[in-house]
Scaffold this active site. Structure first.
Site, PDB file in Angstrom:
ATOM      1  N   GLU A 110       0.823  -1.208   0.000  1.00  0.00           N
ATOM      2  CA  GLU A 110       0.000   0.000   0.000  1.00  0.00           C
ATOM      3  C   GLU A 110       0.861   1.264   0.000  1.00  0.00           C
ATOM      4  O   GLU A 110       0.544   2.244  -0.681  1.00  0.00           O
ATOM      5  CB  GLU A 110      -0.939   0.005   1.209  1.00  0.00           C
ATOM      6  CG  GLU A 110      -1.963  -1.113   1.240  1.00  0.00           C
ATOM      7  CD  GLU A 110      -3.073  -0.952   0.205  1.00  0.00           C
ATOM      8  OE1 GLU A 110      -3.079   0.071  -0.527  1.00  0.00           O
ATOM      9  OE2 GLU A 110      -3.920  -1.862   0.111  1.00  0.00           O
ATOM     10  N   ASP A 257      -4.589  -9.545  -8.380  1.00  0.00           N
ATOM     11  CA  ASP A 257      -5.017  -8.683  -9.483  1.00  0.00           C
ATOM     12  C   ASP A 257      -3.888  -7.879 -10.131  1.00  0.00           C
ATOM     13  O   ASP A 257      -3.624  -7.978 -11.324  1.00  0.00           O
ATOM     14  CB  ASP A 257      -6.140  -7.755  -9.023  1.00  0.00           C
ATOM     15  CG  ASP A 257      -5.826  -7.054  -7.706  1.00  0.00           C
ATOM     16  OD1 ASP A 257      -4.788  -7.336  -7.097  1.00  0.00           O
ATOM     17  OD2 ASP A 257      -6.643  -6.212  -7.277  1.00  0.00           O
ATOM     18  N   GLU A 351     -18.592  -5.848  -2.199  1.00  0.00           N
ATOM     19  CA  GLU A 351     -17.201  -6.284  -2.086  1.00  0.00           C
ATOM     20  C   GLU A 351     -17.025  -7.711  -2.607  1.00  0.00           C
ATOM     21  O   GLU A 351     -15.977  -8.060  -3.148  1.00  0.00           O
ATOM     22  CB  GLU A 351     -16.741  -6.170  -0.632  1.00  0.00           C
ATOM     23  CG  GLU A 351     -15.250  -6.243  -0.447  1.00  0.00           C
ATOM     24  CD  GLU A 351     -14.505  -4.992  -0.889  1.00  0.00           C
ATOM     25  OE1 GLU A 351     -13.434  -4.729  -0.338  1.00  0.00           O
ATOM     26  OE2 GLU A 351     -14.975  -4.277  -1.802  1.00  0.00           O
ATOM     27  N   GLU A 369     -12.474   0.557  -9.504  1.00  0.00           N
ATOM     28  CA  GLU A 369     -12.098  -0.327 -10.606  1.00  0.00           C
ATOM     29  C   GLU A 369     -13.160  -0.410 -11.700  1.00  0.00           C
ATOM     30  O   GLU A 369     -12.835  -0.514 -12.887  1.00  0.00           O
ATOM     31  CB  GLU A 369     -11.800  -1.740 -10.069  1.00  0.00           C
ATOM     32  CG  GLU A 369     -10.473  -1.870  -9.345  1.00  0.00           C
ATOM     33  CD  GLU A 369     -10.514  -1.321  -7.926  1.00  0.00           C
ATOM     34  OE1 GLU A 369      -9.435  -1.146  -7.323  1.00  0.00           O
ATOM     35  OE2 GLU A 369     -11.631  -1.055  -7.408  1.00  0.00           O
TER      36      GLU A 369
END
Length: 815
Positions: A110, A257, A351, A369
């Protein structure tokens, strides 16, 4: 910075681009007013979130490092949205106020994508503005120096025997220091280890220090070597010390991803064919095993025909955008349309949601996204449909997430409750993609095609490449394997391309059918025959009329319609049509073998494809056999047992149509699907029609029925106890052994022979015949006409009906 504090539903007259700017001003202004210098805004509390001062949220808080996260993550967004004055002020605040030497444990992943990427993107923008001579003349690469400082603070995470990084690092003490409070972890996610190359390589090439790119590349090399050689798939969690896979499920969502994303984008940014070749190898495996359009499933990396879960997570919504970059538009359009249908059903992407599009996890932390893929598809196709999709995102955010102090995450899409959270990625990504979606290239402060987006949507210049990507002169079999696809070349002004693919998935979730437009029609009322004034008469009924001469829209027959005493009534109504194809006709599974003998009847739902049981006079009969695997989502292993029998299959993991094709090919003569949810029943849940997978289902010819779990449990228990159970699949109204109790309304009149009207003689009628010298016009004094006896009549068109007779009886002899 203007700051709107109104939390009421806002009606906009502005263009979508202006709406996006106003929303950004509200969100960013709220952060700066109520939260800065804290890492995040708490939009319900109207204050900043400081790690250690608020209740611990576990791994979520690993993003917070007391380095004004939201400000840094938002810097290059300010430039893209032409907020140049705010950008310059924000850079000054960052240089003056932000400190990276904090004794705090943060997520390496992150911190890399949000903070390091944010600093690098902002440096690139600051340098651009400075070179133009417009702004930032005072700037001396301060942001780049901060980025290099942060890069060195992240490097200790790579101090492992494998080269895969630790998942966490202490910004001040690193990993191995006794004061670091970290370094005991053994595992990391594939995305966590494989999403460093863009930022670290950009830092190396901008600063001239090669060590960052070398470590990021080493981590990618290790992951590549650990792929499953048989399937070319990756797991989602790996041991950082020995490289063993900890979780072997493989998909394109959470945990993996951005690993795939960074292989493709590393090729674009750095021009190294190795990254492209690895991406293409993985992509072929994804399309072979994981992609079941429009679904993207999770499979076992060592046995990819086995699905490991029956739900998808929202992070996979980025994948259609990545497919656009590769030039593979058809599956991108299919998956995006599926995601859009889910948002129409639940307002936002949950989610996680099941393969039947029900909510699995209800949270929605304002993830970007889906907007990202919408933007890429619009730029690739030019189809204005995607502008409408973007507008729906804007409207839902304003209606369901906007609060007085910013935008709040949705705690549960089913209830609409909010969470006191506004993640930095909302400002870093959502507003970039929405603004770009509604903007012409001429509106932007720079040429967007000169930049690549990181996974956090930070902008890095493709000029960082040390060699030009081989975008021309390729003679490979696959058009896209070593090429840079051009939307202008492939799909010039052809928005219908996307529509033809999309149409098959319009009603995928079973809801959202396009409503019929209002029915507007004119009728003439001969009101001059009434005894009171026509207008007063209708007014007494609650109807107001306006002469056509007073209406703005006049018809060509105006002179005729406006005659005295004649009005045209315009009936405007919402007409609810229920076409036959949409009616849910209840079916049944009737157990007919001993000891049941038809007494056990289970209510079942129909399918929109396969054999129509309502057109089968006697239904379909057969013995039931469980499919192996029970979900019927892989190779059917018990084909010999299924041949000539009715298959039982569990709902979930893949589409109904995919299951049906496999079982029909295995020789099943019918299929009973059983709900996998516990305690569902037809008594509590409305029946629904199973839908196809968007492709033609004409090849599926066997009958299909659906049982909720309670009814299914009765059937499976019967099979377990008696081993050989015969059932009958048929419509509920034709239940075996059920007594017919339908009534028939009969109208009859007396007529002389030959007096029947032509249409009466040709229609299906029951005729009352009076024999003898009876005058039909005479009124009998002591006799009466007894209605005809209906002999087992179930409908007006009953076949093989016995003749019915009517006798004249003496009234005294009747009981």
């Amino acid at each position: 910075m203007a700051l709107s504090l109104c939390c009421k539903k806002i009606k906009y007259s502005k263009e979508p681009k202006e709406q996006v700017l106003e929303m950004f001003d509200h969100a960013y202004g709220s952060y700066m007013k109520y939260a800065y210098p804290a890492d995040e805004l708490m939009p319900l509390s109207c204050r900043g979130r400081v790690r250690g001062l608020e209740p611990n949220r576990g791994d979520i808080d690993d993003s917070l490092g007391k380095f004004s996260l939201t400000l840094i993550d938002t810097l290059d967004t300010l430039v893209l949205l032409n907020r140049l004055e705010e950008f310059e002020e924000a850079v000054k605040k960052t240089v003056k106020d932000v400190r990276l030497d904090n004794d705090i444990v943060v997520s390496v992943f992150e911190t890399n994508i949000r903070v390091l990427g944010g600093l690098l993107g902002a440096h690139v923008m600051a340098d651009l503005l400075k070179q133009r001579g417009e702004r930032m003349q005072w700037y001396r690469d301060e942001l780049l120096h901060m980025a290099k400082d942060l890069g060195y603070r992240l490097l200790p995470a790579f101090n492992t025997t494998s080269g895969l990084p630790y998942p966490r690092v202490n910004l001040r003490y690193g990993v191995v220091n006794p004061l670091s409070r970290t370094g005991t972890e053994t595992d990391t996610c594939t995305a966590c280890a494989g999403t460093m190359i863009l930022e670290f390589a950009a830092l190396s090439r901008l600063s001239g220090v090669s060590v960052f790119e070398e470590h990021a590349r080493k981590a990618l090399d290790v992951l590549w070597e650990k792929r499953q050689r048989g399937s070319d798939l990756m797991g989602t969690v790996i041991n950082i010390h020995n490289g063993d896979w900890v979780r072997r499920d493989s998909g394109v969502g959470a945990g993996i991803d951005s690993y795939y994303e960074y292989l493709m984008k590393a090729y674009i940014l750095l021009g190294d064919n190795v990254y492209l070749e690895r991406f293409n190898t993985h992509y072929s495996a994804i399309m072979k095993y994981i992609s079941q359009p429009p679904l993207l499933l999770n499979v076992h990396m060592h046995n990819p025909t086995v699905n490991v879960r029956s739900w998808m997570d929202s992070l996979l919504a980025f994948f259609p955008g990545l497919q656009v970059l590769r030039g593979d538009l058809k599956p991108a359009i299919e998956t995006h349309e599926m995601l859009y249908q889910v948002t129409k059903q639940h307002k936002f992407l949950p989610e996680a949601f099941t393969t039947e599009f029900r909510v699995h996890w209800g949270q929605h932390p304002l993830r970007p996204e889906f907007a990202e893929s919408t933007y890429f598809l619009y730029k690739a196709t030019g189809d204005p449909y995607y502008l409408k999709v973007g507008q729906s995102i804007v409207e839902k955010l304003n209606t369901h997430a906007r609060v007085p102090c910013g935008f709040a995450a949705v705690q549960d899409v089913r209830t609409g409750t909010h969470e006191d959270r506004m993640d930095s990625f909302f400002l870093a990504e959502m507003f970039k993609y929405l603004y770009l979606l509604f903007s012409e290239k001429s509106h932007l402060p720079f040429d967007i095609d000169d930049y690549i987006f990181t996974t956090e949507a930070h902008l890095l210049p493709v000029s960082l490449s040390t060699a030009q990507p081989p975008c021309e002169g390729n003679n490979t079999e696959d058009l896209f394997t070593h090429s840079c696809p051009s939307a202008q070349t492939l799909f010039p002004n052809n928005p219908s391309f996307a529509k033809t693919i999309r149409d098959g998935y319009k009603y995928l979730t079973g809801v959202g059918r396009a409503p019929h437009g209002p029915s507007v029609r004119g009728i003439e009322l001969p009101l001059h025959d009434t005894g009171i004034e026509p207008l007063e008469f209708l007014k007494s009924m609650g109807i107001s009329l306006t002469p056509l001469t007073d209406m703005a829209a006049r018809s060509a027959s105006k002179s005729q319609d406006s005659q005295k005493g004649v009005y045209r009534v315009k009936l405007v109504a919402e007409v609810s049509h229920t076409p036959e194809e949409d009616e849910v006709v209840p079916l049944i599974v009737q157990l007919i073998s001993p000891p049941f003998l038809g007494r056990t009847v289970l209510t079942a739902g129909p399918a929109k494809f396969g054999m129509d049981l309502t057109k089968q006079e006697h239904g379909v009969k057969g013995s039931i056999v469980k499919s192996v695997p029970y979900t019927a989502c892989g190779h059917i292993e018990n084909t010999l047992q299924l041949q000539g029998h009715i298959a039982l299959a569990l709902r979930g993991d893949c589409m109904f149509a995919a299951k049906a094709r496999r079982l029909q090919e295995a020789g099943a003569i019918g299929i009973i699907f059983i709900d996998q949810r516990e305690d569902s029943s037809s008594a509590e849940t409305p029946l629904f029609q199973m839908v196809g997978d968007g492709e033609s289902t004409e090849d599926i010819t066997v009958p299909l029925v659906f049982l909720f779990s309670r009814e299914g449990a009765v059937l499976t228990a019967a099979l377990q106890e008696h081993h050989n159970v015969d059932v009958l699949l048929l419509p509920k109204e034709r239940q075996l052994g059920k007594e017919k109790s339908e009534k028939l309304n009969i109208k009859f009149r007396l007529a002389k022979e030959g007096e029947l009207e032509e249409n009466e003689a040709d229609s299906t009628t029951i005729r009352l015949v009076l024999e003898g010298d009876v005058d039909p016009e005479a009124e009998p004094e002591t006799s009466e006409v007894v209605p005809p006896t209906i002999c087992d009549a179930a409908s007006a068109g009953v076949e093989h009906q016995e003749p019915c007779t009517v006798e004249q009886k003496d009234p005294e002899s009747t009981s």
